[in-house]
Design a protein around this motif. Structure first.
Motif, PDB file in Angstrom:
ATOM      1  N   ALA A  61       5.980  -1.854   7.003  1.00  0.00           N
ATOM      2  CA  ALA A  61       4.647  -1.879   6.412  1.00  0.00           C
ATOM      3  C   ALA A  61       3.933  -0.543   6.576  1.00  0.00           C
ATOM      4  CB  ALA A  61       3.824  -2.997   7.050  1.00  0.00           C
ATOM      5  N   ALA A  62       4.049   0.054   7.756  1.00  0.00           N
ATOM      6  CA  ALA A  62       3.403   1.341   8.008  1.00  0.00           C
ATOM      7  C   ALA A  62       3.966   2.413   7.083  1.00  0.00           C
ATOM      8  CB  ALA A  62       3.588   1.732   9.468  1.00  0.00           C
ATOM      9  N   ARG A  63       5.270   2.387   6.866  1.00  0.00           N
ATOM     10  CA  ARG A  63       5.892   3.385   6.000  1.00  0.00           C
ATOM     11  C   ARG A  63       5.457   3.188   4.547  1.00  0.00           C
ATOM     12  NH1 ARG A  63      10.847   1.913   6.382  1.00  0.00           N
ATOM     13  NH2 ARG A  63      11.135   1.139   4.267  1.00  0.00           N
ATOM     14  N   VAL A  64       5.414   1.942   4.080  1.00  0.00           N
ATOM     15  CA  VAL A  64       5.014   1.671   2.703  1.00  0.00           C
ATOM     16  C   VAL A  64       3.567   2.081   2.475  1.00  0.00           C
ATOM     17  CG1 VAL A  64       4.628  -0.141   0.985  1.00  0.00           C
ATOM     18  CG2 VAL A  64       6.699  -0.181   2.383  1.00  0.00           C
ATOM     19  N   ARG A  65       2.698   1.775   3.440  1.00  0.00           N
ATOM     20  CA  ARG A  65       1.282   2.155   3.279  1.00  0.00           C
ATOM     21  C   ARG A  65       1.132   3.671   3.222  1.00  0.00           C
ATOM     22  NH1 ARG A  65      -4.273  -0.502   4.685  1.00  0.00           N
ATOM     23  NH2 ARG A  65      -5.615   1.299   4.301  1.00  0.00           N
ATOM     24  N   ALA A  66       1.881   4.389   4.049  1.00  0.00           N
ATOM     25  CA  ALA A  66       1.790   5.849   4.054  1.00  0.00           C
ATOM     26  C   ALA A  66       2.241   6.425   2.715  1.00  0.00           C
ATOM     27  CB  ALA A  66       2.639   6.414   5.185  1.00  0.00           C
ATOM     28  N   GLU A  67       3.199   5.789   2.070  1.00  0.00           N
ATOM     29  CA  GLU A  67       3.743   6.308   0.816  1.00  0.00           C
ATOM     30  C   GLU A  67       2.986   5.820  -0.414  1.00  0.00           C
ATOM     31  OE1 GLU A  67       7.821   5.118   0.861  1.00  0.00           O
ATOM     32  OE2 GLU A  67       8.390   6.506   2.468  1.00  0.00           O
ATOM     33  N   ASP A  68       2.502   4.573  -0.383  1.00  0.00           N
ATOM     34  CA  ASP A  68       1.928   3.957  -1.581  1.00  0.00           C
ATOM     35  C   ASP A  68       0.486   3.520  -1.447  1.00  0.00           C
ATOM     36  OD1 ASP A  68       4.348   3.612  -3.489  1.00  0.00           O
ATOM     37  OD2 ASP A  68       5.101   2.876  -1.578  1.00  0.00           O
ATOM     38  N   GLY A  69      -0.063   3.565  -0.245  1.00  0.00           N
ATOM     39  CA  GLY A  69      -1.411   3.050  -0.050  1.00  0.00           C
ATOM     40  C   GLY A  69      -1.405   1.548   0.181  1.00  0.00           C
ATOM     41  N   PRO A  70      -2.573   0.963   0.385  1.00  0.00           N
ATOM     42  CA  PRO A  70      -2.649  -0.469   0.695  1.00  0.00           C
ATOM     43  C   PRO A  70      -2.353  -1.350  -0.510  1.00  0.00           C
ATOM     44  CG  PRO A  70      -4.851   0.437   0.435  1.00  0.00           C
ATOM     45  CD  PRO A  70      -3.905   1.608   0.362  1.00  0.00           C
ATOM     46  N   ALA A  71      -1.917  -2.569  -0.231  1.00  0.00           N
ATOM     47  CA  ALA A  71      -1.558  -3.532  -1.280  1.00  0.00           C
ATOM     48  C   ALA A  71      -2.691  -4.506  -1.544  1.00  0.00           C
ATOM     49  CB  ALA A  71      -0.300  -4.290  -0.873  1.00  0.00           C
TER      50      ALA A  71
END
Length: 404
Positions: free
Chosen positions: A150-160
């Motif tokens: 989750a931390a990696r996805v947020r860093a790359e794409d922002g919050p969902a």
């Protein structure tokens, strides 16, 4: 043994014995020993979460060769497409929305989102089905979802705006890491939507085959509400679903972010009145299941003694529980018919019944067919009209043993 949610004491109420990995279909002549574990289920005396007592390593279940595909059923394709369209008009209608699906499988839901041009990501650890999703134009990462993911996805794409999971969350024992990841990735006013088999339906229908290695938790509104509160979330909506033998779609939001729908209080009241997580109710469920096991094996043995031919229909994951718990092997079922190419030519896990394609089912038709994919009964019976016209009869064991 301690509860995986709250560390409370677990009380065992059912033991289905030695079971194999439910989707580990065996190559004939393979000398490798199968992996077995004790399939037992208990309820937490504190938070009421019903769960398995023994965890199977996730890599043994979800891997490159995982055979299940969401798009294999027309009913499930329509189910996921309808849900995607709803999300696109409600939660994903703002400025540059972003949706993440946990366990996206072959991208049946996300393909609709992708076609709409909405930002998305599927998180899928089973490489083979992830490749199928990518081939549809779905953006997917081959990984297990947890806090670090989750931390990696947020860093790359922002919050969902939305995190979604279908028949996935109940598979994951390490719920602390999952909900921590949801907290990290989800927007302040976002929602976490997931759907899984409903404990109340399992108990009411005695559908014991919903209990197998991949299903670690058996949710109800009460246990989900208590689980969510431990991580700063609350249950804000519930929706009963007819698929897979009875499911509930749960919607979580941060505490105070949304007003819970009236359906939440109504379901909580129904569950309390029915006492579905009380040990007495679960003990009755276990006793009913034992009786159905005995009646099913007696019926099959009696029919075979009379010279009847019996095939199985649907080499589902949950059929592993039925076949192994009931001691059903190739002496009772000649073979199991299934449309999944990856399963054809193999043997069912543990019970070692040959799996053949649908053409074998029709040439010639058997006298009886044990419907292992009973949750798709309407779709299957509508398709197999030739079997009925030939005089064939279906054997079902949910909610009880009966012949159609």
């Amino acid at each position: 043994m301690a509860c995986r949610i709250c560390s409370g004491r677990l009380r065992e109420f059912a033991d289905f014995g030695r079971q194999p990995i439910s989707d580990a279909f065996v190559e004939p002549g393979d000398p490798r020993e199968e992996f077995f574990f004790r399939l037992a289920v208990g309820v937490c005396e504190s938070c009421t979460m019903v769960q398995l007592l023994e965890e199977v390593p996730r890599e043994r279940m979800f891997h490159e060769g995982y055979p299940y595909v969401s798009s294999g059923s027309s009913v499930m394709r329509e189910h996921f497409h309808t849900l995607a369209k709803r999300l696109l008009t409600t939660e994903l209608s703002g400025d540059d929305p972003f949706v993440v699906e946990l366990g996206c499988n072959d991208g049946t839901m996300l393909e609709v989102v992708a076609d709409a041009g909405v930002r998305h990501l599927g998180v899928e650890p089973s490489g083979g089905v992830a490749d199928l999703a990518a081939a549809k134009g779905v953006r997917v990462t081959k990984d297990f979802f947890e806090a670090a993911t989750a931390a990696r996805v947020r860093a790359e794409d922002g919050p969902a705006d939305v995190i979604y999971a279908a028949n996935t969350l109940c598979h994951i024992p390490y719920m602390d890491s999952i909900l921590s990841g949801v907290d990290t990735l989800l927007k302040v006013d976002g929602v976490f939507v997931f759907e899984d088999p409903y404990l109340a339906d399992i108990v009411a229908r005695s559908s014991f085959d919903q209990i197998y290695d991949e299903h670690f938790y058996f949710f109800c509104a009460g246990s989900v509400s208590r689980m969510a509160a431990r991580h700063g979330f609350e249950l804000v909506d519930v929706e009963r679903l007819p698929v897979h033998g009875g499911e509930v779609r749960y919607t979580l939001a941060r505490i105070g972010a949304r007003t819970p729908a009236p359906a939440v209080a109504a379901m909580l009241a129904e569950e309390d009145a029915a006492g579905i997580t009380r040990l007495s109710a679960l003990d009755r469920f276990a006793a009913t299941v034992e009786g159905n096991r005995d009646r099913l094996t007696a019926l099959l043995k009696g029919l075979r003694a009379q010279g009847a031919t019996i095939y199985g229909y649907g080499a589902t994951a949950k059929s592993a529980t039925v076949l192994n718990y009931c001691g059903i092997g190739p002496d009772l079922l000649t073979f199991v018919s299934d449309t999944t190419p990856a399963k054809q030519g193999r043997l069912t896990p543990g019970s070692h019944i040959p799996v053949l394609g649908p053409e074998a089912f029709r040439d010639p038709y058997p006298d009886y067919a044990l419907l292992l994919a009973w949750n798709h009964a309407e779709e299957i019976m509508a398709k197999e009209t030739g079997f009925r016209e030939s005089g064939g009869r279906w054997i079902l064991y949910v909610p009880d043993v009966h012949v159609v």
